[in-house]
Design a protein around this motif. Structure first.
Motif, PDB file in Angstrom:
ATOM      1  N   GLY A 379       0.813  -1.204   0.000  1.00  0.00           N
ATOM      2  CA  GLY A 379       0.000   0.000   0.000  1.00  0.00           C
ATOM      3  C   GLY A 379       0.847   1.254   0.000  1.00  0.00           C
ATOM      4  O   GLY A 379       0.331   2.347  -0.198  1.00  0.00           O
ATOM      5  N   ILE A 380       2.157   1.092   0.233  1.00  0.00           N
ATOM      6  CA  ILE A 380       3.075   2.223   0.221  1.00  0.00           C
ATOM      7  C   ILE A 380       3.903   2.167  -1.050  1.00  0.00           C
ATOM      8  O   ILE A 380       4.547   1.156  -1.339  1.00  0.00           O
ATOM      9  CB  ILE A 380       4.016   2.190   1.452  1.00  0.00           C
ATOM     10  CG1 ILE A 380       3.209   2.198   2.754  1.00  0.00           C
ATOM     11  CG2 ILE A 380       4.967   3.368   1.431  1.00  0.00           C
ATOM     12  CD1 ILE A 380       4.060   2.057   3.992  1.00  0.00           C
ATOM     13  N   ILE A 381       3.881   3.233  -1.822  1.00  0.00           N
ATOM     14  CA  ILE A 381       4.696   3.305  -3.032  1.00  0.00           C
ATOM     15  C   ILE A 381       6.094   3.754  -2.625  1.00  0.00           C
ATOM     16  O   ILE A 381       6.288   4.868  -2.141  1.00  0.00           O
ATOM     17  CB  ILE A 381       4.104   4.308  -4.055  1.00  0.00           C
ATOM     18  CG1 ILE A 381       2.652   3.936  -4.393  1.00  0.00           C
ATOM     19  CG2 ILE A 381       4.966   4.367  -5.311  1.00  0.00           C
ATOM     20  CD1 ILE A 381       2.505   2.600  -5.049  1.00  0.00           C
ATOM     21  N   GLY A 382       7.065   2.879  -2.802  1.00  0.00           N
ATOM     22  CA  GLY A 382       8.436   3.193  -2.430  1.00  0.00           C
ATOM     23  C   GLY A 382       9.248   3.698  -3.608  1.00  0.00           C
ATOM     24  O   GLY A 382       8.818   3.631  -4.761  1.00  0.00           O
ATOM     25  N   ALA A 383      10.443   4.196  -3.309  1.00  0.00           N
ATOM     26  CA  ALA A 383      11.323   4.694  -4.367  1.00  0.00           C
ATOM     27  C   ALA A 383      11.658   3.595  -5.368  1.00  0.00           C
ATOM     28  O   ALA A 383      11.840   3.852  -6.561  1.00  0.00           O
ATOM     29  CB  ALA A 383      12.596   5.273  -3.759  1.00  0.00           C
ATOM     30  N   GLU A 384      11.718   2.354  -4.884  1.00  0.00           N
ATOM     31  CA  GLU A 384      12.058   1.230  -5.760  1.00  0.00           C
ATOM     32  C   GLU A 384      10.956   0.930  -6.770  1.00  0.00           C
ATOM     33  O   GLU A 384      11.184   0.198  -7.751  1.00  0.00           O
ATOM     34  CB  GLU A 384      12.334  -0.024  -4.919  1.00  0.00           C
ATOM     35  CG  GLU A 384      11.140  -0.601  -4.188  1.00  0.00           C
ATOM     36  CD  GLU A 384      10.839   0.082  -2.862  1.00  0.00           C
ATOM     37  OE1 GLU A 384       9.946  -0.402  -2.137  1.00  0.00           O
ATOM     38  OE2 GLU A 384      11.502   1.099  -2.549  1.00  0.00           O
ATOM     39  N   ASP A 385       9.774   1.475  -6.560  1.00  0.00           N
ATOM     40  CA  ASP A 385       8.655   1.248  -7.477  1.00  0.00           C
ATOM     41  C   ASP A 385       8.613   2.269  -8.615  1.00  0.00           C
ATOM     42  O   ASP A 385       7.789   2.152  -9.525  1.00  0.00           O
ATOM     43  CB  ASP A 385       7.321   1.307  -6.716  1.00  0.00           C
ATOM     44  CG  ASP A 385       7.235   0.260  -5.609  1.00  0.00           C
ATOM     45  OD1 ASP A 385       7.655  -0.877  -5.867  1.00  0.00           O
ATOM     46  OD2 ASP A 385       6.774   0.596  -4.509  1.00  0.00           O
ATOM     47  N   LEU A 386       9.481   3.274  -8.565  1.00  0.00           N
ATOM     48  CA  LEU A 386       9.500   4.318  -9.584  1.00  0.00           C
ATOM     49  C   LEU A 386      10.435   3.937 -10.724  1.00  0.00           C
ATOM     50  O   LEU A 386      11.414   3.222 -10.513  1.00  0.00           O
ATOM     51  CB  LEU A 386       9.950   5.645  -8.967  1.00  0.00           C
ATOM     52  CG  LEU A 386       9.112   6.164  -7.786  1.00  0.00           C
ATOM     53  CD1 LEU A 386       9.731   7.441  -7.229  1.00  0.00           C
ATOM     54  CD2 LEU A 386       7.666   6.403  -8.198  1.00  0.00           C
ATOM     55  N   PRO A 387      10.183   4.406 -11.941  1.00  0.00           N
ATOM     56  CA  PRO A 387      11.062   4.089 -13.080  1.00  0.00           C
ATOM     57  C   PRO A 387      12.442   4.722 -12.903  1.00  0.00           C
ATOM     58  O   PRO A 387      12.595   5.748 -12.220  1.00  0.00           O
ATOM     59  CB  PRO A 387      10.328   4.688 -14.283  1.00  0.00           C
ATOM     60  CG  PRO A 387       9.406   5.715 -13.711  1.00  0.00           C
ATOM     61  CD  PRO A 387       9.024   5.231 -12.354  1.00  0.00           C
ATOM     62  N   ASP A 388      13.450   4.128 -13.533  1.00  0.00           N
ATOM     63  CA  ASP A 388      14.837   4.569 -13.368  1.00  0.00           C
ATOM     64  C   ASP A 388      15.040   6.025 -13.761  1.00  0.00           C
ATOM     65  O   ASP A 388      15.864   6.727 -13.170  1.00  0.00           O
ATOM     66  CB  ASP A 388      15.776   3.679 -14.197  1.00  0.00           C
ATOM     67  CG  ASP A 388      15.861   2.266 -13.640  1.00  0.00           C
ATOM     68  OD1 ASP A 388      15.491   2.071 -12.463  1.00  0.00           O
ATOM     69  OD2 ASP A 388      16.288   1.369 -14.391  1.00  0.00           O
ATOM     70  N   ARG A 389      14.297   6.503 -14.755  1.00  0.00           N
ATOM     71  CA  ARG A 389      14.540   7.855 -15.251  1.00  0.00           C
ATOM     72  C   ARG A 389      14.274   8.918 -14.186  1.00  0.00           C
ATOM     73  O   ARG A 389      14.808  10.028 -14.270  1.00  0.00           O
ATOM     74  CB  ARG A 389      13.688   8.140 -16.486  1.00  0.00           C
ATOM     75  CG  ARG A 389      12.193   8.276 -16.244  1.00  0.00           C
ATOM     76  CD  ARG A 389      11.471   8.642 -17.530  1.00  0.00           C
ATOM     77  NE  ARG A 389      10.061   8.920 -17.340  1.00  0.00           N
ATOM     78  CZ  ARG A 389       9.104   7.998 -17.309  1.00  0.00           C
ATOM     79  NH1 ARG A 389       9.424   6.710 -17.462  1.00  0.00           N
ATOM     80  NH2 ARG A 389       7.832   8.347 -17.145  1.00  0.00           N
ATOM     81  N   VAL A 390      13.457   8.592 -13.197  1.00  0.00           N
ATOM     82  CA  VAL A 390      13.151   9.548 -12.139  1.00  0.00           C
ATOM     83  C   VAL A 390      14.405   9.943 -11.367  1.00  0.00           C
ATOM     84  O   VAL A 390      14.486  11.038 -10.810  1.00  0.00           O
ATOM     85  CB  VAL A 390      12.088   8.963 -11.185  1.00  0.00           C
ATOM     86  CG1 VAL A 390      11.919   9.815  -9.930  1.00  0.00           C
ATOM     87  CG2 VAL A 390      10.742   8.832 -11.912  1.00  0.00           C
TER      88      VAL A 390
END
Length: 457
Positions: A379-390
């Motif tokens: 339920g928590i969106i972590g940094a690891e869930d974001l695409p590399d380009r971010v």
């Protein structure tokens, strides 16, 4: 005396008719400095929620009377963001799927594992705290129709929209792709005296150029092959209301001339028609292009430019309104949440998003978070869930173009800014819109820097 830590103020509610299990779980949680309450039925759970105000509910799947799933659904109906962890001896796929589809944030199989319990509860507590912080931020935001924001650029935009609401002035919306140009156009229409009349939109970049004229003017039956019946054009449909032409720079020169005549005379003829049609509409246009530069290049009519650019409204890029990222992100996460579940961003993920350049602006933020909700299993969106380009393209400050550690401290920042702008203009072959996109700054900031550094154009 053992010092208190922040968990001392965190309340956990256990709902289970097995008193021995409840006592054991309560002891484990109290040793971890949680404040724990226990009830034995679903009815007691619902009655005590408003009194206890727990941060997490541990709910048994097989309660007598109201079963765990029914209680879960009632909790989520009234307290969407309250994390609920289901406890069950049946860890079959069907049971787990049923619980998660009903809104459970996680589950624990019986007999309970102490470390698994503590880890799951800690994650749920953190999720609840993040959700509370986001709600506090959201409660302080300002909004205008469907637009939301609390940053200075958005507050300035809202003031401009207020001024436009009592006027029929022609508006030209300028902004990069993804900044919400159509949302702004609809906001202008919905707060005007034409709000009960139609809002008609035509995206000139979304249809072939050969269809622009027929879409705008309409046509009579038999005008061309396939014209089996009369069709009203956008100009006619917008009578009394607002006509929004998105990406107006894509319009051909010949059609620009016809549009200019309509604006001057308020009449037109359908293709193949002979009768003049009168239409009283308010015109709002939008573009990501530099129309003034296109006029110089002979690609856009100067007389039409002055007709549509009566009031130019410039939209800020997402980089210029980074303070709005938390509330925008939470809005999108709420939109993407399924089955009553709540989704929140971790602080690390939020920091990464606020540092990213977002060349695609708000639309890109929406897409990034949609992807993250698919990738994330929590339920928590972590940094690891974001695409590399971010993590590879930092967002420049809206006032200082390139304040990054990659430049030598001995070099003058103003020289660096001037060089960066000159190089971007050169690489874009003099196309200011492309140069602005490459720099990741707002149009107003770009022109201010041009003047400040006396850059020859």
């Amino acid at each position: 005396m053992k010092p208190l830590n922040y968990l001392s103020f965190t309340k956990i509610l256990i709902v289970d008719d097995d008193s021995s299990l409840s006592k054991l779980v309560k002891r484990w949680l109290e040793l971890a400095d949680y404040k724990v309450f226990t009830v034995v039925s679903g009815e007691e759970c619902l009655q005590s929620l408003s009194e206890i105000l727990p941060s997490v509910v541990l709910l048994d799947f097989g309660l007598p009377g109201f079963d765990g799933i029914s209680i879960l659904q009632k909790i989520k109906n009234d307290n969407l963001n309250l994390p609920v962890i289901m406890m069950t001896a049946d860890v079959s796929v069907g049971t787990i799927v049923s619980a998660m589809q009903s809104g459970a944030d996680d589950y624990l199989g019986k007999p309970l594992d102490r470390m698994r319990l503590l880890t799951t509860v800690r994650n749920a507590v953190e999720k609840n705290k993040l959700s509370l912080r986001v709600r506090e931020r959201a409660n302080s935001n300002q909004s205008y129709e469907t637009l939301i924001g609390e940053s200075k650029p958005m507050k300035m935009l809202f003031k401009q929209l207020d001024n436009l609401s009592s006027s029929n002035i022609t508006v030209s919306i300028i902004g990069a792709s993804g900044t919400g140009k159509e949302l702004v156009a609809r906001a202008i229409h919905n707060t005007s005296n034409r709000k009960n009349a139609p809002f008609i939109a035509l995206n000139c970049a979304a249809i072939p150029e050969s269809l622009h004229e027929s879409e705008l003017l309409g046509f009579e039956k038999g005008t061309f092959t396939g014209a089996s019946s009369r069709k009203q054009g956008k100009l006619e449909l917008a009578d009394g209301g607002t006509l929004f032409l998105d990406e107006v720079a894509e319009m051909s020169l010949s059609l620009q001339a016809k549009l200019l005549r309509v604006l001057q005379e308020k009449t037109f003829q359908r293709l193949g028609g002979t009768s003049d049609i009168h239409s009283d509409f308010r015109l709002i246009t939008a573009t990501h292009s530099d129309l003034a530069n296109l006029v110089k290049q002979g690609k856009f009519r100067e007389d039409l430019y002055f007709r549509i650019a009566v009031f130019e409204l410039e939209l800020p890029s997402l980089c210029e309104r980074k303070d709005d990222i938390p509330i925008l992100a939470q809005k999108f996460l709420n939109d993407f949440a399924e089955n009553g579940k709540s989704l929140v961003l971790s602080e690390e993920a939020l920091t990464a998003l606020k540092n990213y350049s977002f060349p695609g602006n708000v639309r890109e933020l929406q897409n990034v978070l949609h992807r993250a909700t698919v990738v994330s299993q929590k339920g928590i969106i972590g940094a690891e869930d974001l695409p590399d380009r971010v993590f590879t393209a930092n967002c420049p400050d809206s006032e200082e173009v390139f304040q990054t550690g990659s430049f030598s401290n001995s070099r003058n920042m103003e020289e660096i800014e001037k060089q960066a702008i000159e190089e971007s203009i050169h690489r874009a072959n003099g196309n200011f819109s492309e140069a602005i996109r490459r720099l990741g700054i707002g149009r107003a900031t770009f022109y201010r820097k041009i003047k400040k550094y006396d850059i020859k154009i």
